[in-house]
Design a protein around this motif. Structure first.
Motif, PDB file in Angstrom:
ATOM      1  N   TYR A 103     -23.196  -1.774 -23.309  1.00 33.17           N
ATOM      2  CA  TYR A 103     -24.247  -1.037 -24.213  1.00 33.17           C
ATOM      3  C   TYR A 103     -23.495  -1.798 -25.351  1.00 33.17           C
ATOM      4  CZ  TYR A 103     -25.857   2.833 -21.894  1.00 33.17           C
ATOM      5  OH  TYR A 103     -26.203   3.480 -20.427  1.00 33.17           O
ATOM      6  N   TYR A 104     -24.306  -2.092 -26.794  1.00 36.68           N
ATOM      7  CA  TYR A 104     -23.462  -2.993 -27.485  1.00 36.68           C
ATOM      8  C   TYR A 104     -23.972  -2.475 -28.783  1.00 36.68           C
ATOM      9  CZ  TYR A 104     -21.918  -6.587 -23.917  1.00 36.68           C
ATOM     10  OH  TYR A 104     -21.613  -6.816 -22.310  1.00 36.68           O
ATOM     11  N   ALA A 105     -23.403  -2.697 -29.631  1.00 39.00           N
ATOM     12  CA  ALA A 105     -23.641  -2.708 -31.490  1.00 39.00           C
ATOM     13  C   ALA A 105     -24.687  -3.937 -31.561  1.00 39.00           C
ATOM     14  CB  ALA A 105     -22.704  -1.827 -32.233  1.00 39.00           C
ATOM     15  N   ASP A 106     -25.578  -3.347 -32.580  1.00 40.42           N
ATOM     16  CA  ASP A 106     -26.411  -4.378 -33.178  1.00 40.42           C
ATOM     17  C   ASP A 106     -25.589  -5.666 -33.634  1.00 40.42           C
ATOM     18  OD1 ASP A 106     -29.629  -2.197 -33.932  1.00 40.42           O
ATOM     19  OD2 ASP A 106     -28.634  -2.985 -32.520  1.00 40.42           O
ATOM     20  N   VAL A 156     -13.872  -0.134 -29.508  1.00 40.18           N
ATOM     21  CA  VAL A 156     -13.966  -0.052 -31.117  1.00 40.18           C
ATOM     22  C   VAL A 156     -13.351  -0.999 -32.561  1.00 40.18           C
ATOM     23  CG1 VAL A 156     -13.251   2.147 -32.883  1.00 40.18           C
ATOM     24  CG2 VAL A 156     -14.797   2.443 -29.802  1.00 40.18           C
ATOM     25  N   GLN A 169     -11.807  -1.824 -36.410  1.00 40.37           N
ATOM     26  CA  GLN A 169     -11.605  -1.089 -37.797  1.00 40.37           C
ATOM     27  C   GLN A 169     -11.402  -2.286 -38.704  1.00 40.37           C
ATOM     28  OE1 GLN A 169      -9.160   2.331 -38.373  1.00 40.37           O
ATOM     29  NE2 GLN A 169     -10.963   2.534 -40.030  1.00 40.37           N
ATOM     30  N   LEU A 220     -20.697   7.706 -21.029  1.00 37.22           N
ATOM     31  CA  LEU A 220     -19.659   6.950 -22.278  1.00 37.22           C
ATOM     32  C   LEU A 220     -20.234   9.040 -23.166  1.00 37.22           C
ATOM     33  CD1 LEU A 220     -20.622   4.645 -20.880  1.00 37.22           C
ATOM     34  CD2 LEU A 220     -20.409   4.022 -22.916  1.00 37.22           C
ATOM     35  N   TYR A 221     -19.399   9.629 -23.507  1.00 38.35           N
ATOM     36  CA  TYR A 221     -19.086  10.134 -24.616  1.00 38.35           C
ATOM     37  C   TYR A 221     -18.135  10.210 -25.705  1.00 38.35           C
ATOM     38  CZ  TYR A 221     -22.239  13.378 -21.158  1.00 38.35           C
ATOM     39  OH  TYR A 221     -23.465  13.245 -20.561  1.00 38.35           O
ATOM     40  N   TYR A 222     -17.335  11.543 -25.251  1.00 42.62           N
ATOM     41  CA  TYR A 222     -16.603  10.950 -27.061  1.00 42.62           C
ATOM     42  C   TYR A 222     -15.220  10.127 -26.372  1.00 42.62           C
ATOM     43  CZ  TYR A 222     -14.283  15.357 -23.938  1.00 42.62           C
ATOM     44  OH  TYR A 222     -13.460  15.612 -23.008  1.00 42.62           O
ATOM     45  N   ILE A 223     -13.884   9.398 -26.894  1.00 46.17           N
ATOM     46  CA  ILE A 223     -12.886   8.958 -26.162  1.00 46.17           C
ATOM     47  C   ILE A 223     -11.927   9.543 -26.023  1.00 46.17           C
ATOM     48  CG2 ILE A 223     -11.721   6.813 -27.362  1.00 46.17           C
ATOM     49  CD1 ILE A 223     -14.218   6.182 -28.738  1.00 46.17           C
ATOM     50  N   TYR A 270      -9.481  -2.020 -31.036  1.00 39.16           N
ATOM     51  CA  TYR A 270      -9.041  -1.206 -29.717  1.00 39.16           C
ATOM     52  C   TYR A 270      -9.806  -1.288 -28.379  1.00 39.16           C
ATOM     53  CZ  TYR A 270      -6.388   0.631 -33.831  1.00 39.16           C
ATOM     54  OH  TYR A 270      -6.100   1.138 -35.038  1.00 39.16           O
ATOM     55  N   TRP A 281     -18.068   1.217 -33.373  1.00 36.37           N
ATOM     56  CA  TRP A 281     -17.872   1.198 -31.660  1.00 36.37           C
ATOM     57  C   TRP A 281     -18.480   0.285 -31.817  1.00 36.37           C
ATOM     58  CZ3 TRP A 281     -21.734   0.516 -28.273  1.00 36.37           C
ATOM     59  CH2 TRP A 281     -21.708   0.507 -27.018  1.00 36.37           C
ATOM     60  N   ARG A 322     -15.273   1.552 -42.257  1.00 36.75           N
ATOM     61  CA  ARG A 322     -14.992   3.108 -41.033  1.00 36.75           C
ATOM     62  C   ARG A 322     -14.371   2.354 -39.337  1.00 36.75           C
ATOM     63  NH1 ARG A 322     -20.011   6.029 -41.201  1.00 36.75           N
ATOM     64  NH2 ARG A 322     -19.961   5.547 -43.799  1.00 36.75           N
ATOM     65  N   LEU A 323     -14.162   3.144 -38.788  1.00 37.02           N
ATOM     66  CA  LEU A 323     -14.411   2.445 -37.258  1.00 37.02           C
ATOM     67  C   LEU A 323     -16.189   3.042 -36.466  1.00 37.02           C
ATOM     68  CD1 LEU A 323     -12.287   6.063 -35.843  1.00 37.02           C
ATOM     69  CD2 LEU A 323     -11.433   3.327 -35.692  1.00 37.02           C
TER      70      LEU A 323
END
Lengths: 114, 122
Positions: free
Chosen positions: B59-62, B37, B39, B106-109, B95, B47, B44-45
């Protein structure tokens, strides 16, 4: 991607008073098959990484003081601090993990002491 | 005690490459779902990338797809983020973070490293 929008962007509350932060998702994060909301809240203090406070919208992480609570369902969620303490000054973020990643965050709400 | 220690950040020119490392201790990286993740200043943060714990699906962010690759070395208990084609907008604190054990999902960190700063500038 699901868009997460928090309100307000910043908030000043007196010590001992209640602080309320809202988070709205652009689509529902409630998974009907298990009735769980895929929504977490994080606290980020200056110079530190984020720390999870609440997950599944209302489950408090172990060790988190019980003055922190999460509520809401579907698209509208709230983080409440029942009695603000000095150590609660931080930026608070919501995050959805309903879809396959990417898991989007809100823009953050800065909480200060009035 | 569980710890995540990032390294590898620094100053890199636009178009350059960098590899971030995240050394895990206190738990076994194998079968752990992990993520990166970031910033950026005033943002904002975001992912960035994640890897499932049970089958290593990634998985990747676009915004980073095709340029970043997340991987792990189980023998070294280390997570990596290989970044190439870096842009000014990739400037951020990165991070390394861990998900709780939900069968590799993959749910919450629930755990974060301290972060490493990547600056992309000429």
């Amino acid at each position: 991607d699901i868009v997460m929008t928090q309100s307000p962007d910043s908030l000043a509350v007196s010590l001992g008073e209640r602080a309320t932060i809202n988070c709205k998702s652009s689509q529902s994060v409630l998974y009907s098959s298990n009735n769980r909301n895929y929504l977490a809240w994080y606290q980020r203090k200056p110079g530190q990484p984020p720390k999870v406070l609440i997950y599944w919208a209302s489950t408090r992480e172990s060790g988190v003081p019980d003055r922190f609570s999460g509520s809401g369902s579907g698209t509208d969620f709230t983080l409440t601090i029942s009695s603000l303490q000095p150590e609660d000054v931080a930026v608070y973020y919501c995050q959805q993990y309903y879809t396959n990643p990417p898991h989007t965050f809100g823009q953050g709400t800065k909480l200060e002491i009035k | 005690e569980m710890q995540l220690l990032e390294s590898g950040g620094g100053l890199v020119q636009p178009g350059g490459s960098l590899r971030l490392s995240c050394a895990a201790s206190g738990f076994t990286l194998t079968n752990s779902a992990m993520t990166w993740v970031r910033q950026a200043p005033g943002k904002r943060l975001e992912w960035v990338a994640g890897i499932r714990g049970n089958n290593d699906v990634t998985y990747y962010a676009d915004s980073v797809k095709g340029r970043f690759t997340v991987s792990r070395d189980n023998s070294e208990n280390t997570l990596y983020l290989q970044m190439s084609g870096l842009r000014a907008e990739d400037t951020a604190i990165y991070y390394c973070a861990k998900y709780p054990d939900y069968g590799g999902a993959l749910y919450y960190i629930d755990s974060w490293g301290q972060g490493t700063l990547v600056t992309v500038s000429s």
